[in-house]
Write a protein that holds these residues in place. Sequence first.
Motif, short mmCIF file in Angstrom:
data_model
loop_
_atom_site.label_atom_id
_atom_site.label_comp_id
_atom_site.label_asym_id
_atom_site.label_seq_id
_atom_site.Cartn_x
_atom_site.Cartn_y
_atom_site.Cartn_z
N ARG A 1 33.69 -2.62 45.39
CA ARG A 1 34.43 -1.92 46.46
C ARG A 1 35.18 -2.94 47.32
O ARG A 1 36.36 -2.78 47.60
CB ARG A 1 33.40 -1.16 47.31
CG ARG A 1 33.99 -0.43 48.49
CD ARG A 1 32.91 -0.05 49.49
NE ARG A 1 32.34 -1.22 50.16
CZ ARG A 1 31.36 -1.18 51.06
NH1 ARG A 1 30.80 -0.01 51.36
NH2 ARG A 1 30.91 -2.27 51.64
N ASN A 2 34.49 -4.00 47.71
CA ASN A 2 35.11 -4.99 48.59
C ASN A 2 36.24 -5.74 47.88
O ASN A 2 37.31 -5.99 48.46
CB ASN A 2 34.07 -5.99 49.11
CG ASN A 2 33.01 -5.31 49.97
OD1 ASN A 2 33.05 -4.09 50.17
ND2 ASN A 2 32.08 -6.08 50.49
N GLY B 1 30.72 -3.68 55.06
CA GLY B 1 32.16 -3.46 54.86
C GLY B 1 32.97 -4.63 55.40
O GLY B 1 34.16 -4.50 55.64
N HIS C 1 27.61 -1.85 60.00
CA HIS C 1 28.15 -0.76 59.20
C HIS C 1 28.77 0.30 60.11
O HIS C 1 29.81 0.88 59.81
CB HIS C 1 27.01 -0.15 58.36
CG HIS C 1 27.46 0.90 57.41
ND1 HIS C 1 27.48 2.25 57.74
CD2 HIS C 1 27.94 0.83 56.15
CE1 HIS C 1 27.93 2.94 56.72
NE2 HIS C 1 28.22 2.10 55.74
N THR D 1 32.51 0.41 59.01
CA THR D 1 32.68 1.52 58.06
C THR D 1 32.83 2.86 58.79
O THR D 1 33.86 3.52 58.66
CB THR D 1 31.52 1.53 57.05
OG1 THR D 1 31.58 0.30 56.31
CG2 THR D 1 31.64 2.70 56.09
N LYS D 2 31.83 3.19 59.60
CA LYS D 2 31.92 4.52 60.24
C LYS D 2 33.15 4.63 61.15
O LYS D 2 33.91 5.58 61.06
CB LYS D 2 30.67 4.75 61.08
CG LYS D 2 29.44 5.21 60.31
CD LYS D 2 28.45 5.64 61.38
CE LYS D 2 27.11 6.00 60.97
NZ LYS D 2 26.27 6.32 62.13
N ARG E 1 36.81 2.76 59.23
CA ARG E 1 37.34 3.42 58.02
C ARG E 1 37.20 4.93 58.08
O ARG E 1 38.16 5.66 57.84
CB ARG E 1 36.64 2.88 56.78
CG ARG E 1 36.91 1.39 56.58
CD ARG E 1 36.17 0.85 55.37
NE ARG E 1 36.11 -0.60 55.40
CZ ARG E 1 37.07 -1.40 54.95
NH1 ARG E 1 38.16 -0.91 54.43
NH2 ARG E 1 36.93 -2.71 55.01
N ASP E 2 35.97 5.41 58.44
CA ASP E 2 35.78 6.87 58.40
C ASP E 2 36.52 7.56 59.55
O ASP E 2 37.21 8.54 59.34
CB ASP E 2 34.29 7.22 58.46
CG ASP E 2 33.52 6.64 57.28
OD1 ASP E 2 34.18 6.18 56.31
OD2 ASP E 2 32.28 6.64 57.31
N ASP F 1 34.49 -7.29 54.06
CA ASP F 1 34.78 -7.57 52.65
C ASP F 1 34.90 -9.05 52.32
O ASP F 1 34.47 -9.49 51.27
CB ASP F 1 36.10 -6.87 52.27
CG ASP F 1 36.10 -5.43 52.75
OD1 ASP F 1 35.34 -4.64 52.18
OD2 ASP F 1 36.82 -5.11 53.72
#
Length: 814
Positions: free
Chosen positions: A345-346, A314, A280, A284-285, A288-289, A316
């Motif tokens: 979401r995915n 994440g 993650h 994600t962090k 994406r973030d 997907d």
Amino acid sequence: MKRIQSSTILLACFSLVFASMMIQCTSGDSKSPQDKKIKEIVSTMTLEEKVQYLVGTGMFINLPDSIRRQFGRRDEAEEDTAYTNMVDRVRTYLPGAAGFMAEFPEKGVTSQVLADGPAGLRISPTREGDEHTYYCTAFPIATLLASTWDTELVYTVGEAMGNEVLEYGADVILGPGMNLQRDPLCGRNFEYYSEDPLVTGKMAASMVKGVQSNNVGTSIKHFAVNNQETNRMSVNVIVSERALREIYLRGFEIAVTEAQPWTVMSSYNKVNGPYTSESHDLLTKILRDDWGFEGYVMTDWGGGSDVVAQMEAGNDVIMPGRPQQIREIITAVKDSMLDESVLDRNVSRALRVMMKTPRYNKYPFSGASDLEAHAEIARQAAADGMVLLKNSESALPMDPAIKGVACFGNTSYDIISGGTGSGDVNEAYTISLFEGLGNGGYTPDAELAEVYNQYIEAEREKLPKPRNMFEAFMRGNVLLPEMSVSNDLAQQLAEKAEIALITIGRNAGEGGDRQAVEGDFYLTPVEKKMIRNVSDAFHTNNKKVIVVMNIAGVIETASWREFADAVLCAWQPGQEAGNAIVDVLSGAVNPSGKLAISFPMLYEDSPSVKNFPGQAVEMEGMEDDRPDQSGFSFMRRRPWEVVYEEDIYVGYRYYNTFDVPVAYEFGYGLSYTTFAYDNLELSSTDFTGELTVSIEVANTGDVAGREVVQVYASAPEVKLNKPEEELVAFGKTRLLEPGETETLSFIITTRDLASFDEATSTWTAEAGTYTIKIGASSKEIKASYDFTLEEALTAGMVSKALVPEREINRLTEK
Ligand code: BGC
């Protein structure tokens, strides 16, 4: 860039503002008509359909049973006939593609066809019952493209490659590969660009933009820290946050922020604990973030082990997908172990990309592309990325009066266009050096060619036949032993030919790393003797000897280069190999490539040597300590780990900082002309967040040429240790006629000067004196300028992520 004091309070504010900007962006987005449409589609999909969309339709190909199990057995899915009928249908969409997503036409969900790879589209060139052929262009390998230092050219290559993706009916090409060339022996280095993250990131961004200009997608891979093939399925890379951010993630960050690839492929390995596909923090962090990635992430083929963790992290889309994985995800949702909103979401991310694909938009692909035009682009790119390493007494370009050439070395006849595995392309032809010479108006010795061709044929016969497709795929990089060249043979040729060309060939590929042994990193005695004998014979006859390296990665050069008058690193130049090499040898193209990876004197000089490829980790119950020799996940996942003790000192960051001599340094490359650098100017002596540096480059020689200009920065050491210098910008002149001048300008920002401070997760340019150096290579600095930062500047705070599991014994001392 705003100037901010590096106090923690201000940093906290900055991160809050950044986080709220991110939230606004996402929520703003969700009001778009496209998002409404996606929401609508998702609401009509059953749980089963969502999972079937996220898990690929498998790889039901002719493989041994044990392997087939990994990729999904046809009979496992048999009970759901609607599903198997759909799978059977989508899998016909493009023969030879690596992966296919499901489709639900009645819901407006179309399949996505995913095909390899970095050097050109990889599909089956022929189809049963179809007379038409579907060959693709084999462009030069990524390492060669990076050696052009020409982002526009790489864009053009991407544009041509993307057109083949579009016209053959694929939606996403599984490339570019962009892992860092951490160690000279990584078997897949040929698919990657450089040991430097800036070069890597800029090249990948241009490739992505070029491919995606056709409205087809890319998949930058392998995210992240996939720097070896040995135990690639299971190795746990232990690496500092700083080395991650500055070295291993930096290229991906540039590609994502500058080019927004449609997809990202996670890697097989683990980083600081979890598999990347289950991380993650990474998916994600960071992705994406911190970077704002908008597409979807897919696994590498068979990567990771826990599909539920992958969904949550994440990652997907699962590739190539197995019915068993579909069942596992459905069960997890039914047992409340996975929230269905994660799947929504995915799926939404995958649908957002789907809506851009040619298949969704019903593009009427033709099944043909302009292969002739693309061959021209491949040829130009190949010639522009070759690096002239040595040229004593202007041995090259070849004297126009020379016609008779003696070609030594197997690969003069059996040239290697690119590496093996999924990065290989099914091209219609490859021009050998022998053929290229003929095409260029030379007369390569035909009798010598006959001797070589017979030898090559006989040696090929001796090779054990691969028992199946899988073995053929994994063994592709077997190189035939070099033919020995006796004194007599060399002497005979030295009397009749006017010049000698000697090729040294090496291949490598997916599934295995190279070795620091004779015949791989080092030359074999037979190869050395060939160079020696040819050199003695031709030099005695006052004739020149040119060595051409047809290689996938770095080899040893220091012990034999003295016997050659010129050495050309031609890399693996794609299908136009021979023509492109002759373009450079003849002077039709003035070489302008420079090395994007250092050539050490000995392999043992490399900073990673102590920690490549790592070691087995003792675990109870693991009685079999054979490492998995890379490959797919049906192989035993013996736990291994590798600790990146060299930390940020990768490639020239190590050699230049610790004064370790190299055979050829990062950024090095010769030309048939000479250049002068003059009038270094800085827009201001006071750095407040941005600075423009300009330099005048003049062609002072006799022939037209292009020069690669490199901008390095040396930073002061306050709290953080610093490499001697780091590349912060680069550019290439246009073709300058003799006497012509061009001014190149570069913008340097705080981020370019900054290092990653793990204590605050902040990019920080510390206070003190900086030197901007303009170089023709990392060692050949032509002009420099100092300026001072009175106070530290920051260039943003990012997530605290991927913290190593334990203390690393890092290289820091100078
Ligand atoms: C490779 C990927 C490739 C995929 C599909 C994997 O083995 O690591 O680079 O895209 O196969 O062929």
